[in-house]
Enzyme design. Structure first.
Site: not given
Length: 373
Positions: A71-72, A235, A317
């Site tokens: 998500a970051t 990839t 975080c």
């Protein structure tokens, strides 16, 4: 150890782990290669993408889903990628003051790049102040970031109402739906970009996705082969994509069961924590996130003393920084009140007995602190 930190990460679903294993051990082909192993991996990723789109719910079909490393990356890509394509005169970027660090820091980066930024205040219950938002949003506003479910206090933001104000001025709306995905409906009709993450819904770490509304153009964040729809390079890991897909399939299959279980756990915890003050709205919230405080309790000390339970004082975080949570500060809490707050996160694999045992330990340790105060 009793795990009560579901906002930091969730236990990997056994079904997701089993689905991933062949793609780690034997089916190791590059999904972007043209031969059989590559085509098989690519097809499996397409199936996983379909499961995620199904789990996202109504309105998701109006956009495309692009896998990211998490998500970051998705939030960085949405905000940084949208700015170059904003209409002339769109020189402002806004975000709710209680957004996740990846949005707050990216917004500050936009300021370095020359945009005017502002953070929309929240009320004492953690809900964005829509009146002040309407005053702040103007014709120069190009993009707004609004988190659906707050990761620290669990409140559900009125994304639809905020979006209506933003779109009236021609602004794009980015929604961090990481904590909301699979738990509350995502208002896709009110969003232009939406970020989600696998490891917050019992999938693997290291993979997330950005949903982009059809017709919305954003620039690549990563340059290279353009493997994801020509606009995201790198990839893809079939194992991670398939694990995410299986986790999403389980969301669809277990949605009602999981919701009822979380409500039972919430009721139990609220009953046991009488006298503790709830941080954030009581009504407008996801009940798997319980952020509470008590006078004369030091949260950091409580966490270190109750070693049998994994819980937190806020965002993973920001843990260890020693600074009060910017989310709790935005609610108007004093430093002392913020530092007396703990977050309990529970969900699918939390049992009522585990929660009761954990609360016994936490309440006993808190009472010892009070007796020495």
């Amino acid at each position: 150890m009793i795990y009560l930190d579901y906002q930091a990460t969730t236990p990997l679903a056994p079904e997701a782990a089993a689905a991933m294993r062949p793609w780690i051990e034997t089916n190791f082909g590059n999904p972007h290669s043209p031969y059989r192993m590559g085509r098989e991996a690519s097809a499996a990723i397409d199936v996983a993408r379909g499961y995620i789109m199904d789990a996202l719910g109504p309105g998701a079909e109006e956009g495309n889903l692009y896998f990211t490393s998490g998500a970051t990356e998705a939030a960085n890509w949405a905000l940084k990628g949208a700015v170059p394509d904003l209409e002339e005169g769109k020189t402002r970027a806004l975000a709710i003051a209680t957004e996740h660090a990846c949005v707050i820091d990216t917004t500050h980066w936009l300021a370095v790049e020359g945009l005017e930024i502002a953070f929309l205040p929240v009320q004492p219950d953690g809900i964005v102040d829509l009146e002040k938002a309407e005053e702040e949003i103007d014709e120069r506003t190009g993009i707004i970031a609004a988190m659906l479910v707050n990761n620290e206090i669990g409140v559900i933001q009125p994304v639809e109402q905020l979006s209506a104000i933003a779109r009236a001025e021609g602004a794009l709306v980015f929604c961090d739906a990481v904590q909301g995905f699979g738990r509350v409906p995502i208002p896709f009709h009110a969003c232009d970009m939406v970020a989600i993450s696998a490891h917050k819904v019992h999938g693997p770490k290291g993979i997330g996705a950005l949903w982009i509304r059809k017709g919305v153009e954003i620039e690549p964040l990563l340059h290279g082969g353009g493997q994801e729809g020509g606009i995201r390079s790198g990839t893809l890991s079939p194992a991670l994509c398939i694990g995410f897909g299986e986790a999403a399939r389980l969301i669809t299959a277990r949605r009602d069961e999981d919701a009822a279980h979380v409500t039972r756990l919430w009721d139990l915890a609220r009953e046991r924590l009488q006298g503790w003050i709830l941080n954030g709205s009581f009504e407008q919230r996801y009940k798997g996130n319980l952020n509470v405080r008590a006078e004369a309790v030091d949260a950091a000390r409580l966490i270190s003393e109750v070693r049998e339970v994994a819980f937190s004082a806020g965002s993973a975080c920001a843990s260890g920084s020693g600074r009060p949570s910017h989310v709790l500060s935005a609610l108007g809490l004093s430093d002392a009140e913020a530092k007396s707050s703990i977050r309990l996160g529970f969900g699918r694999y939390t049992t009522e007995d585990e929660l009761n045992d954990a609360l016994d330990l936490i309440l006993a340790a808190a009472e010892r602190q009070r007796s020495l105060a």
